[in-house]
Design a protein around this motif. Structure first.
Motif, short mmCIF file in Angstrom:
data_model
loop_
_atom_site.label_atom_id
_atom_site.label_comp_id
_atom_site.label_asym_id
_atom_site.label_seq_id
_atom_site.Cartn_x
_atom_site.Cartn_y
_atom_site.Cartn_z
N SER A 198 31.86 46.73 43.28
CA SER A 198 30.80 45.89 42.75
C SER A 198 31.17 44.42 42.88
O SER A 198 30.33 43.58 43.24
N ASP A 199 32.43 44.09 42.61
CA ASP A 199 32.89 42.71 42.76
C ASP A 199 32.90 42.29 44.22
O ASP A 199 32.47 41.20 44.56
N VAL A 207 49.04 57.41 51.30
CA VAL A 207 48.72 56.55 52.45
C VAL A 207 47.22 56.29 52.50
O VAL A 207 46.79 55.15 52.74
N MET A 208 46.42 57.32 52.25
CA MET A 208 44.96 57.12 52.24
C MET A 208 44.56 56.15 51.13
O MET A 208 43.71 55.28 51.33
N HIS A 209 45.15 56.30 49.98
CA HIS A 209 44.84 55.41 48.85
C HIS A 209 45.21 53.97 49.18
O HIS A 209 44.41 53.05 48.99
N LEU A 210 46.42 53.77 49.67
CA LEU A 210 46.85 52.41 50.00
C LEU A 210 46.00 51.81 51.13
O LEU A 210 45.70 50.62 51.11
N GLY A 211 45.61 52.64 52.09
CA GLY A 211 44.73 52.16 53.15
C GLY A 211 43.39 51.70 52.61
O GLY A 211 42.88 50.63 53.00
N ASN A 212 42.80 52.48 51.71
CA ASN A 212 41.52 52.09 51.10
C ASN A 212 41.67 50.79 50.32
O ASN A 212 40.82 49.89 50.42
N ILE A 227 38.30 42.81 52.42
CA ILE A 227 36.88 42.50 52.31
C ILE A 227 36.65 41.56 51.13
O ILE A 227 35.90 40.59 51.23
N ARG A 228 37.31 41.83 50.01
CA ARG A 228 37.15 41.00 48.82
C ARG A 228 37.64 39.57 49.08
O ARG A 228 36.98 38.60 48.70
N ARG A 246 37.84 38.02 51.93
CA ARG A 246 36.91 37.36 52.84
C ARG A 246 35.69 36.86 52.08
O ARG A 246 35.21 35.74 52.30
N GLY A 247 35.19 37.66 51.13
CA GLY A 247 34.05 37.23 50.32
C GLY A 247 34.38 36.04 49.45
O GLY A 247 33.57 35.13 49.30
N LEU A 248 35.59 36.03 48.87
CA LEU A 248 35.99 34.88 48.05
C LEU A 248 36.12 33.63 48.90
O LEU A 248 35.72 32.53 48.47
N MET A 249 36.64 33.75 50.11
CA MET A 249 36.77 32.59 50.99
C MET A 249 35.40 32.06 51.40
O MET A 249 35.19 30.86 51.47
N GLU A 250 34.45 32.96 51.64
CA GLU A 250 33.10 32.53 52.01
C GLU A 250 32.44 31.79 50.85
O GLU A 250 31.74 30.80 51.05
#
Length: 135
Positions: A35-36, A97-102, A109-110, A112-116
């Motif tokens: 959501s964030d 590994v799946m958890h850390l990858g997610n 992504i977060r 990048r959104g903060l930088m934008e």
């Protein structure tokens, strides 16, 4: 009953249980994070969260199924524990590994959104700011 079958049943029960528990934990706690990341768009966060959970199940349960068979024949109780510890250890590592990858991808992504958000000026380029009082 053959001891190899007993090892398979225990392996499947524990692996599937762990996969479901991790997926539920990630889903409930990841929803807030999504959501964030998605700027408060709850419907999109729920949809992305659901898609991530489905993908998590498919990859992990597929891995559990592929890793089920083994070449060794189990004849003693000790071999059951040795086989289970190896198989469950690999499954736990795959889940981690799946958890850390997610988490890594969502954090990127977060960020990048903060930088934008930080790059947007407080006043549109064609706009003007009123002079401060007393100047």
């Amino acid at each position: 009953m053959d001891l190899t079958v007993v090892a398979y049943v225990v392996y499947l029960a524990v692996s599937i249980g762990l996969t479901v528990w991790v997926a539920r934990t990630l889903s409930s706690n990841g929803r807030i994070f999504l959501s964030d990341v998605l700027h408060g768009n709850e419907k999109l966060a729920d949809a992305v969260n659901h898609l991530l959970v489905v993908g998590f199940y498919l990859v992990n349960l597929g891995f559990v199924a592929l890793y089920l068979s083994g070449d060794e024949t189990i004849t003693t109780t000790r071999q059951i524990f040795e086989s289970l510890s190896t198989k469950l250890g690999v499954v736990l590592l795959a889940l981690g590994v799946m958890h850390l990858g997610n988490v890594y991808v969502l954090n990127r992504i977060r960020r990048r959104g903060l930088m934008e958000r930080e790059q947007q000026p407080p006043v549109p380029p064609q706009g003007w700011a009123a002079p401060a009082a007393g100047v």
